[in-house]
Design a protein around this motif. Structure first.
Motif, short mmCIF file in Angstrom:
data_model
loop_
_atom_site.label_atom_id
_atom_site.label_comp_id
_atom_site.label_asym_id
_atom_site.label_seq_id
_atom_site.Cartn_x
_atom_site.Cartn_y
_atom_site.Cartn_z
N GLN A 71 21.32 -4.34 38.07
CA GLN A 71 20.48 -3.36 38.63
C GLN A 71 20.69 -3.43 40.44
N THR A 409 7.64 -3.75 37.88
CA THR A 409 7.86 -3.05 36.64
C THR A 409 7.37 -3.97 35.43
N ASN A 412 3.87 -4.28 34.60
CA ASN A 412 3.09 -3.06 34.54
C ASN A 412 2.47 -2.41 35.89
N PHE A 413 2.69 -2.95 37.00
CA PHE A 413 1.92 -2.37 38.20
C PHE A 413 2.22 -0.90 38.32
N SER A 415 2.58 2.53 39.86
CA SER A 415 3.81 2.85 40.78
C SER A 415 3.43 3.07 42.05
N LYS A 418 3.33 -0.09 43.74
CA LYS A 418 4.87 -0.54 43.99
C LYS A 418 5.10 0.00 45.35
N VAL B 191 2.77 -0.79 24.77
CA VAL B 191 3.37 -1.96 25.42
C VAL B 191 3.73 -1.70 26.55
N CYS B 192 4.43 -0.61 27.03
CA CYS B 192 4.88 -0.13 28.39
C CYS B 192 4.25 1.13 28.62
N GLU B 193 3.91 1.32 29.95
CA GLU B 193 3.63 2.69 30.43
C GLU B 193 3.80 2.95 32.03
N THR B 194 4.64 3.76 32.40
CA THR B 194 4.87 3.80 33.72
C THR B 194 5.28 5.20 34.40
N PHE B 195 4.96 5.40 35.37
CA PHE B 195 5.35 6.62 36.01
C PHE B 195 6.81 6.38 36.46
N GLU B 207 13.28 0.91 34.32
CA GLU B 207 12.00 0.72 33.61
C GLU B 207 12.18 0.21 32.25
#
Lengths: 441, 354
Positions: A71, A409, A412-413, A415, A418, B191-195, B207
């Protein structure tokens, strides 16, 4: 007066702490060490934090570290060029949208022109695709450089204009469409398909070669110092450097090899090659991914360019004092133009990595990358006042930035949080650096 | 000599400007029928040109005339645009609002001038206006339904759009609405949730990689809020050899996404044909210009789900979930060529590709 000064130096040397003597003997950059330390703190912090929150720490697993390297690679490649641009007291704000434009160009070239013309499995497609990206990058970069060096427009303005122009240009080429899929050979540059992982054996071999190079380099350095009657490092310091260098290299190899192929891919591979699957499943190490090798290669090449060539000397001379460099007969305009062109070529490389990794090109690729590239460079210790900055610092800076983002990430912060943290770390890092510099001088 | 030249140039210039001005004035005056006006928020995004073409076609077919203004992404320019349009005395003004609150005084001016207004695609809450759009909460629902159908239990990952875009949250409310019963029953686990900053595909890819790392690949379905991000999700799944076995959603009918659907790497793309939206809106505008009451237009319902819950007449078009089964629809509609949709697809695996 001189006597007094000499006495005080001697006095200092005598009373020097063992730690200080160690750094003096090994000639290790303490700033570099500080950065590595900060990065390790971040890594371990995420590991512990992850363990506390989710019950298991994922950050310090081979898989995550491997991902982290891949990355980071695109930003890392561009940051090596940005260092020298900033060292010359310029800035390039256009790299992100240039990446998007160049990425879109190579995508369109592969999918819409070359594939229908040469047939979709022709190995020439990726060669031409990469050539298009590097060529376009070189031309755009040279154009930026020309406007800065010969037309005398401040680089901030030229590249701010470029940011907007290339953004529009990328849109104009594909009108918001996504071009996919990329050529199957080209995809290897991104590190996604199986064939782009060089495997355990090759990685060990590469690690061994790097160790050998470290030994040879130190021996050559020693004989060169002897020839010019320069002070030598003590033998124990040389041995330490060799050991430390090899340990880091081989440690990295061990980590990337410890990340085994995803089970589904190993299964498919076994089926294709009629390999019997043992009860525990087939375990193949990933080894280095091609984009990581590209980034490392670029890092080495750029370090060579910056420290071992006349061009590099001139860049630092111009950054230190442009008027003096000019008066000393350095063709500052030509060097400026060439530097911006180099930056453009690096953007071309990053564009290939990004598009290949996503296996698609769209005009949103690379947006805001200029901010991350500049942040990585500055965290890596490059001074915006010019004249000071190192390539390895920028590479480390890029790794620190990506570590923060990936780590958050993973946890699960939110954003918004972040963004707040990444921005604060940038400012904080520069502040610490300022304090350090003031104490040094 | 020099003065002479300047004079001539000046004369030529004014002649050109005069002709241009005449031309502009003459076009609307020449048509006999009604006059339909549109205030666009920006032509910077390609899709609005598609909408415009569809609107123009309907308006011209009825023998009416079309006038428009482009606000170029500015709320204040849009306000003066609308004043300009009112002065040209159209029968109906359609507005694609740049800012749905700042536009309200302008909408009032339209009603005060005795002109009918239509909120096109973007809602503004004025009880006198007709609101026409694709059912946006419905898009989220359709995504969730398609993924739920493919994987009714297991670990779900949610890749949401930019946190600054209300649509991202809006979509998510539609998604959770459908999945809530199964989530409450413990069958589906978030299990995963993100903007995703800027809805960027490469961010979505990172992500998804982090999500897979964290879950050690135990992810059974991914709800991605658009097709661009779905491309990043699929790339991340591919690196783990999981592309094709994990359902992935999207929206927009991106050409690359439709190809992924044919290849089996993406499950569904919710398609909103902006040509259909343009056509329906123009038909409504023409009918309204000819005196049809808003409430008796075909498909009109009462809608009060906006921020302020103002009751409005609305036409909500149903978006189209495109899956492998109905891929033919987009090809037949001319949205994508068969070659592009079916690139790399093995013969006989997808009906639409033959």
């Amino acid at each position: 007066m001189t006597d007094a000064a000499e006495v005080s130096t001697a006095h200092l040397l005598a009373t020097e702490s063992p730690i200080k003597r160690f750094f003096r003997a090994t000639e290790i950059d303490t700033r570099l060490l500080g950065m590595v330390g900060a990065m390790l703190v971040i890594w371990v912090g995420f590991q512990i934090f992850g363990k506390l929150i989710t019950g298991e720490g994922v950050f310090l697993t081979p898989r995550n570290l491997w991902n982290l390297l891949v990355q980071t690679s695109a930003i890392a490649v561009m940051s090596t060029g940005m260092v020298l641009i900033i060292v010359m007291r310029h800035i390039d704000l256009s790299v992100g949208s240039m990446l998007s434009f160049v990425g879109v160009l190579t995508g369109v070239a592969q999918v819409y022109w070359l594939a229908p013309w040469l047939g979709s499995d022709n190995p020439m497609i990726w060669v031409v695709g990469v050539a298009v990206a590097l060529g376009a990058g070189a031309i755009l970069g040279a154009f930026n450089g020309f406007l800065v060096a010969y037309a005398g427009i401040p680089s901030f303005i030229v590249t701010l204009g470029g940011l907007i122009v290339y953004n529009g240009a990328a849109w104009w080429v594909i009108r918001g469409e996504t071009v996919a899929p990329m050529d199957s050979y080209f995809e290897l540059i991104g590190g996604t398909p199986r064939a782009s992982w060089i495997g355990s054996e090759a990685s060990w071999a590469l690690g061994g070669l790097v160790c050998l190079a470290i030994v040879v380099g130190i021996v050559l350095n020693r004989s060169a110092r002897a020839r010019f009657k320069f002070p030598q490092r003590p033998l124990w310091a040389e041995a330490f450097l060799i050991l430390a260098g090899c340990a880091v290299t081989l440690g990295t190899v061990a980590v990337v090899n410890a990340y085994a192929w995803p089970p589904l891919i190993a299964e498919r591979y076994a089926k294709e090659h009629n390999i019997p699957v043992p009860p525990g499943g087939l375990i193949y190490g990933h080894g280095f991914a091609i984009p990581v090798l590209i980034a490392l290669g670029v890092g080495v090449a750029m370090t060579f360019l910056a420290t071992r060539t006349r061009f590099g000397r001139y860049v630092y001379a111009i950054g230190g004092n442009p008027e003096a460099a000019e008066l000393a007969g350095v063709n500052t305009r030509k060097i400026t133009l060439l530097m911006f062109m180099t930056m453009g070529i690096l953007v071309g490389i990053s564009a290939c990595i990004t598009a290949a990794r996503l296996d698609a090109a769209s005009n949103s690729l690379g947006q805001f990358d200029e901010l991350y590239v500049i942040a990585a460079t500055v965290i890596g210790g490059t001074s915006l006042a010019g004249g000071v900055g190192t390539i390895y610092g920028a590479l480390l800076g890029a790794l620190v930035m990506q570590s923060l983002q990936s780590g958050m990430t993973l946890l699960n912060f939110d954003s918004a949080v972040k963004d707040v943290i990444v921005g604060s770390v940038l400012v904080f890092a520069v502040w610490i650096d300022q304090i350090y510099r003031r104490r040094q001088s | 000599m020099k003065t002479m030249k300047t004079l001539l140039a000046g004369a030529a210039l004014s002649a050109v400007i005069g002709a241009l001005a005449l031309g502009v004035a003459a076009t609307p005056a020449a048509a006999k029928g009604k006059k339909i006006a549109v205030s666009w928020k920006t032509f910077q995004e390609e899709r609005w040109k598609t909408d415009e073409a569809a609107i123009k076609k309907v308006v011209a077919a009825d023998g009416d005339s079309y006038i428009s203004a482009d606000a170029q992404g500015s709320a204040s320019k849009q306000a003066s645009d609308i004043e300009g349009l009112i002065e040209q005395k159209p029968d109906v003004i359609m507005v694609v609002a740049y800012d749905s609150d700042a536009i309200l005084p302008s909408i009032k001016k339209i009603s005060d001038a005795g002109i009918k207004s239509i909120a096109y695609d973007v809602q503004f809450e004025d009880p006198n206006a007709l609101y026409i759009t694709f059912d946006n909460i419905g898009v989220g629902r359709l995504m969730a339904k398609a993924i739920y159908k493919a994987k009714p239990a297991g670990n779900y990952a949610f890749i949401k759009g930019d946190k600054g875009d209300p649509n991202a949250t809006f979509l998510f409310s539609g998604i959770t609405e459908v999945l809530k019963p199964a989530m409450d029953a413990g069958k589906i686990k978030n299990v995963c949730e993100t903007f995703t900053d800027g809805w960027k595909p490469d961010n979505a890819q990172k992500e998804m990689e982090q999500c897979l790392t964290k879950q050690n690949n135990k992810v059974d379905a991914v709800v991605s809020e658009n097709d661009g991000m779905a491309s990043g999700v699929v790339a991340a799944l591919k690196a783990q050899g999981m592309a094709g076995s994990v359902p992935v959603s999207g929206q927009d009918g991106d050409l690359a996404a439709l190809n992924r659907i044919a290849l089996g790497e993406q499950t569904v793309s919710i398609w909103k044909d902006s040509r259909l939206l343009g056509k329906k809106a123009a038909e409504a505008a023409v009918a309204m210009a000819n005196g049809t009451a808003m409430s008796s237009l075909p498909g009109v319902i009462k809608f009060d789900k906006g921020k302020r819950h103002v009751m409005m007449n609305a036409i909500l078009l149903q978006p189209d979930p495109i899956t492998k089964a109905n891929l033919d629809d987009v090809i037949k509609a001319g949205w994508i060529t068969k070659n592009k949709a079916c690139a790399g697809v093995k013969k006989g695996t997808v009906k639409a590709c033959g």
